[in-house]
Design an enzyme around this catalytic site. Structure first.
Site, PDB file in Angstrom:
ATOM      1  N   ASP A 194       0.706  -4.166   6.118  1.00 25.41           N
ATOM      2  CA  ASP A 194      -0.713  -3.457   7.464  1.00 25.41           C
ATOM      3  C   ASP A 194      -1.678  -4.578   7.132  1.00 25.41           C
ATOM      4  O   ASP A 194      -3.104  -4.128   5.916  1.00 25.41           O
ATOM      5  CB  ASP A 194       0.161  -2.288   7.120  1.00 25.41           C
ATOM      6  CG  ASP A 194       0.817  -1.746   7.504  1.00 25.41           C
ATOM      7  OD1 ASP A 194       2.268  -2.649   7.408  1.00 25.41           O
ATOM      8  OD2 ASP A 194       1.290  -0.610   7.192  1.00 25.41           O
ATOM      9  N   HIS A 198       0.790  -1.057  -0.375  1.00 22.49           N
ATOM     10  CA  HIS A 198      -0.277   0.041   0.012  1.00 22.49           C
ATOM     11  C   HIS A 198       1.018   0.621  -0.028  1.00 22.49           C
ATOM     12  O   HIS A 198       2.340   1.561   0.042  1.00 22.49           O
ATOM     13  CB  HIS A 198      -0.696   0.300   1.387  1.00 22.49           C
ATOM     14  CG  HIS A 198       0.134   0.171   2.093  1.00 22.49           C
ATOM     15  ND1 HIS A 198       1.018  -0.905   2.567  1.00 22.49           N
ATOM     16  CD2 HIS A 198      -0.200   1.089   3.578  1.00 22.49           C
ATOM     17  CE1 HIS A 198       0.987  -0.640   4.297  1.00 22.49           C
ATOM     18  NE2 HIS A 198       0.302   0.677   4.792  1.00 22.49           N
ATOM     19  N   HIS A 213       6.792  -5.259  11.532  1.00 22.98           N
ATOM     20  CA  HIS A 213       6.247  -3.483  11.388  1.00 22.98           C
ATOM     21  C   HIS A 213       5.846  -3.836  12.850  1.00 22.98           C
ATOM     22  O   HIS A 213       4.297  -2.580  13.529  1.00 22.98           O
ATOM     23  CB  HIS A 213       5.188  -4.248  10.660  1.00 22.98           C
ATOM     24  CG  HIS A 213       3.994  -2.710   9.870  1.00 22.98           C
ATOM     25  ND1 HIS A 213       3.177  -1.783  11.071  1.00 22.98           N
ATOM     26  CD2 HIS A 213       4.573  -1.901   9.048  1.00 22.98           C
ATOM     27  CE1 HIS A 213       3.032  -1.247  10.256  1.00 22.98           C
ATOM     28  NE2 HIS A 213       3.510  -0.741   9.372  1.00 22.98           N
ATOM     29  N   ASP A 273       5.789   4.964   5.020  1.00 22.67           N
ATOM     30  CA  ASP A 273       6.433   3.395   5.296  1.00 22.67           C
ATOM     31  C   ASP A 273       7.250   2.280   4.857  1.00 22.67           C
ATOM     32  O   ASP A 273       8.388   1.650   4.678  1.00 22.67           O
ATOM     33  CB  ASP A 273       6.366   3.628   6.488  1.00 22.67           C
ATOM     34  CG  ASP A 273       5.072   2.783   6.887  1.00 22.67           C
ATOM     35  OD1 ASP A 273       4.151   3.505   6.152  1.00 22.67           O
ATOM     36  OD2 ASP A 273       4.669   1.927   7.852  1.00 22.67           O
ATOM     37  N   HIS A 314      -7.304  -2.546   6.273  1.00 28.76           N
ATOM     38  CA  HIS A 314      -6.712  -1.393   6.749  1.00 28.76           C
ATOM     39  C   HIS A 314      -6.912  -0.450   6.283  1.00 28.76           C
ATOM     40  O   HIS A 314      -8.656  -0.386   5.763  1.00 28.76           O
ATOM     41  CB  HIS A 314      -5.239  -1.194   6.131  1.00 28.76           C
ATOM     42  CG  HIS A 314      -4.409  -0.592   6.589  1.00 28.76           C
ATOM     43  ND1 HIS A 314      -3.554  -0.461   8.003  1.00 28.76           N
ATOM     44  CD2 HIS A 314      -3.135  -0.193   5.672  1.00 28.76           C
ATOM     45  CE1 HIS A 314      -2.183  -0.325   7.924  1.00 28.76           C
ATOM     46  NE2 HIS A 314      -2.358   0.951   6.651  1.00 28.76           N
TER      47      HIS A 314
HETATM   48 ZN   LIG Z   1       3.390   0.778   8.059  1.00 31.54          ZN
HETATM   49 ZN   LIG Z   2      -0.030   1.410   6.472  1.00 32.34          ZN
END
Ligand SMILES: [Zn+2]
Ligand SMILES: [Zn+2]
Length: 302
Positions: free
Chosen positions: A207, A60, A265, A64, A137
């Site tokens: 995520d 995505h 993560h 980050d 997410h």
């Molecule tokens: Zn992330």
């Molecule tokens: Zn994210």
């Protein structure tokens, strides 16, 4: 197959952890899942080279997970790369890549091909496939599975000998699935090969909150690489921001019957990942918290 964790921090880097990136080396090829800022430099401190990367899969477009891409592409170009680079991601990937490549005065000296992978979509890479499933997410996000196709069964020398097949080229033709003639007899591959053997399966969630579809997606994976932003104490907070706790990741691993679970993560609030590991271990013992440059070998199951 070798998995190298190049960045294991969520949101922003810490002195010990860079932001998200996971490299998978398979034969001469390196597949890169996410490319947080500074990933090219992480490569230089790892046994792999960013020049080997053939395909990038972005989960995505939170910074980050992708801000390392333009810098890495620029370095690839300055190091003389000529072969095209494929970049896959959820909807909006073409626009993102074209925006990233129009920054400043730089134009890469090789083709960068971006392609949207819709949820459920699959890329056939010859000996393996990569599939995406919609994660849960705060923005469109894909989890990915890399799955090798089945391999032919083991060649039985004993059976070949008993059938009077002369050693040499006939062996490799049988091994590759061809029916051959020996004298006036027909020998089929199944006469000398054992049952087909399954390949390896690696899942990277990106995520995500835990969700139902992930269970089927991760079913019997050899390795599940899962979002574990917090420990169980901060689970509500993790879920509010579209993430999982390590306990929830372990529940998924257990229910999906995976071989091993690697947590990544981590929220920068955790200087030491002890509670993250403990909370997961209570549910699923074969678990490890990734550190930057952790490298794991994934052998064939048989
Ligand atoms: Zn992330
Ligand atoms: Zn994210």
């Amino acid at each position: 197959m070798q998995i190298v964790f190049l960045g294991t921090s969520g949101s922003w880097p810490t002195p010990k952890r860079n932001v998200s990136a996971v490299a998978i080396k398979r034969g001469p090829e390196v597949l890169l899942f996410d490319c947080g800022e500074g990933t090219q430099r992480q490569f230089m401190q790892s046994p792999l080279s960013f020049m080997q990367v053939s395909r990038v899969f972005l989960t995505h477009f939170h910074g980050d997970h992708f801000l390392g891409l333009p810098g890495m592409i620029q370095s690839m170009s300055m190091n003389g790369r000529e072969v095209p680079l494929e970049v896959y991601g959820p909807r909006g990937i073409e626009r993102l890549v074209s925006d990233l490549l129009s920054l400043g005065y730089f134009t890469p000296g090789f083709a960068v091909k971006s392609k949207e992978l819709p949820p459920g979509g699959e890329i056939d890479c010859g000996e393996y496939t990569v599939r995406g499933v919609e994660a849960v997410h705060t923005v469109p996000c894909l989890s990915y599975v890399l799955e090798e196709k089945v391999r032919p069964g083991k060649f039985s020398l004993d059976r070949a000998e008993a059938l009077g097949i002369p050693s040499g080229p006939l062996f490799s033709r049988l091994q590759s699935g061809e029916t051959v003639r020996v004298g006036d007899r027909t020998i089929r591959p199944e006469d000398v090969l054992g049952p087909a053997r399954r390949g390896r399966k690696i899942v990277y969630t990106g995520d995500t909150m835990p969700h139902e579809a992930l269970l089927e997606f991760a079913r019997h994976a050899d390795v599940l690489i899962h979002d574990a932003t917090t420990d169980a104490a901060l689970e509500d907070k993790a879920n509010r921001y579209g993430h999982s706790s390590s306990r929830q990741a372990a529940e998924i691993a257990k229910e999906a019957g995976v071989g091993r679970l690697i947590l990544t993560h981590l929220s920068p609030r955790y200087e030491e990942p002890a509670t993250i590991l403990e909370d997961a271990k209570k549910v699923f013992p074969n678990v490890q918290v990734a550190e930057d440059f952790l490298s794991i070998e994934v052998p064939y199951p048989e």
